[in-house]
Design an enzyme around this catalytic site. Structure first.
Site, PDB file in Angstrom:
ATOM      1  CG  ASN A  13      40.873  38.859  35.713  1.00 16.28           C
ATOM      2  OD1 ASN A  13      41.151  37.822  35.104  1.00 16.28           O
ATOM      3  ND2 ASN A  13      41.788  39.584  36.336  1.00 16.28           N
ATOM      4  CE  LYS A  15      42.182  38.423  40.064  1.00 16.20           C
ATOM      5  NZ  LYS A  15      42.889  39.237  41.010  1.00 16.20           N
ATOM      6  CG  HIS A  99      45.295  42.109  35.946  1.00 19.07           C
ATOM      7  ND1 HIS A  99      45.940  41.811  37.117  1.00 19.07           N
ATOM      8  CD2 HIS A  99      43.980  42.244  36.262  1.00 19.07           C
ATOM      9  CE1 HIS A  99      45.049  41.760  38.103  1.00 19.07           C
ATOM     10  NE2 HIS A  99      43.852  42.017  37.602  1.00 19.07           N
ATOM     11  CD  GLU A 101      46.307  39.347  39.801  1.00 18.46           C
ATOM     12  OE1 GLU A 101      45.922  38.560  38.926  1.00 18.46           O
ATOM     13  OE2 GLU A 101      45.581  39.726  40.742  1.00 18.46           O
ATOM     14  CD  GLU A 171      41.625  45.764  37.717  1.00 20.95           C
ATOM     15  OE1 GLU A 171      40.547  45.264  38.023  1.00 20.95           O
ATOM     16  OE2 GLU A 171      42.637  45.099  37.480  1.00 20.95           O
ATOM     17  N   GLY A 177      42.111  42.155  45.162  1.00 21.00           N
ATOM     18  CA  GLY A 177      42.164  40.924  45.948  1.00 21.00           C
ATOM     19  C   GLY A 177      42.436  41.154  47.425  1.00 21.00           C
ATOM     20  CB  SER A 217      37.962  44.591  46.802  1.00 23.26           C
ATOM     21  OG  SER A 217      39.220  43.966  46.997  1.00 23.26           O
TER      22      SER A 217
HETATM   23  C1  PEP Z   1      41.065  41.982  39.239  1.00 18.81           C
HETATM   24  O1  PEP Z   1      41.751  40.987  39.289  1.00 18.81           O
HETATM   25  O2  PEP Z   1      41.016  42.635  38.196  1.00 18.81           O
HETATM   26  C2  PEP Z   1      40.312  42.378  40.440  1.00 18.81           C
HETATM   27  C3  PEP Z   1      39.737  43.544  40.455  1.00 18.81           C
HETATM   28  O3  PEP Z   1      40.292  41.471  41.457  1.00 18.81           O
HETATM   29  P1  PEP Z   1      39.375  41.564  42.794  1.00 18.81           P
HETATM   30  O4  PEP Z   1      37.981  41.940  42.359  1.00 18.81           O
HETATM   31  O5  PEP Z   1      39.434  40.204  43.383  1.00 18.81           O
HETATM   32  O6  PEP Z   1      39.975  42.617  43.655  1.00 18.81           O
END
Ligand code: PEP
Length: 257
Positions: A13, A15, A99, A101, A171, A177, A217
């Protein structure tokens, strides 16, 4: 992972990162690193303006392209939005929906997530439905109830044959992040509970066939342990998907026999 019953999917992803030029460069670099034979499906979800470039750039690499969002109406006066038919027509296969975000910054709710899932499926796209709890919610001990609710709401009015086409990404918001990863046991516990919710809705056959990813992460150092869990069927990867070497290392972790 359980490749006998379901697909392992490693999805990046991006973003709001990378220009079209950077997209081409990433694809060229990835081509030199990515294994040719893959036991998992590799997906790169890119900003809407880079989709056409990505479709061309990743064409010969057995990498599917995903979008990061979709609107639920088919067409009309919705300035700035992109429909599921538009994505499908470009050659997009997956679309991330809900998501955290988007829920946090753009007012997405379980209701809009459901509308988007229905629209995506109608157009023949595969939704990657994101669910997850905040740290406060985890500490309150309501993770399981909350996730079950998010999954049920997202799949409302989705028939069994279409539910099979959905991917669920667990998630935890506190892990996105932040560099904090859920332990493999925590990730598996929630992914297992998501499968139980799907079993309750659609029965054992559908539950067994749905890919459930972990995201938060994930990186080359923790991917193998997370992916070794029986109910973790892949990863949705943010930060580490922006670097070809790190993304390849995660694909390699999913590619173990
Ligand atoms: C995401 O944005 O779906 C995500 C898991 O980000 P990160 O791997 O940076 O934590």
């Amino acid at each position: 992972m359980n490749r006998r019953y379901r697909k392992t999917i490693i999805a990046g992803n991006w973003k709001m990162n990378k220009t079209a030029t950077e997209t081409k460069k990433f694809a060229e670099e990835l081509k030199t690193m990515l294994p040719k034979a893959k036991w998992c499906e590799v997906v790169v979800c890119v900003p809407a303006v880079n989709i056409s470039t990505a479709i061309r750039a990743f064409k010969d690499m057995r990498v599917s392209i995903g979008a990061e969002n979709v609107f639920y109406e088919r067409s009309g006066a919705y300035t700035g939005e992109v429909s599921a038919d538009m994505l499908k027509d470009l050659g997009v296969k997956y679309v991330i929906i809900g998501h955290s975000e988007r829920r946090q910054y753009f007012g997405e709710t379980d209701v809009t997530v459901n509308k988007k899932v229905l629209a995506a499926l109608e157009a023949g796209l595969h939704p990657i439905i994101c669910v997850g709890e905040s740290l406060e919610q985890r500490e309150m001990g309501i993770t399981m109830e909350l996730i079950a609710l998010q999954v049920k709401a997202a799949l409302a009015d989705v028939p069994a044959e279409k539910a099979r086409k959905c991917v669920i990404a667990y998630e935890p918001i506190w892990a996105i992040g932040t560099g904090k990863t859920a332990t493999a046991e925590q990730a598996n516990e929630v992914c297992n509970a998501i499968r139980a919710t799907i079993r309750h809705l659609y029965g054992a056959r559908v539950a067994r066939s749905v890919t459930i990813q972990y995201g938060g992460s994930m990186n080359p150092g923790n991917a193998a342990e997370l992916l070794a869990q029986p109910d973790v069927d892949g990863g949705l990867i943010g930060g580490a998907s922006l670097k070809p070497d790190q993304f390849t290392a995660i694909v390699n972790a999913a590619n173990q026999e």
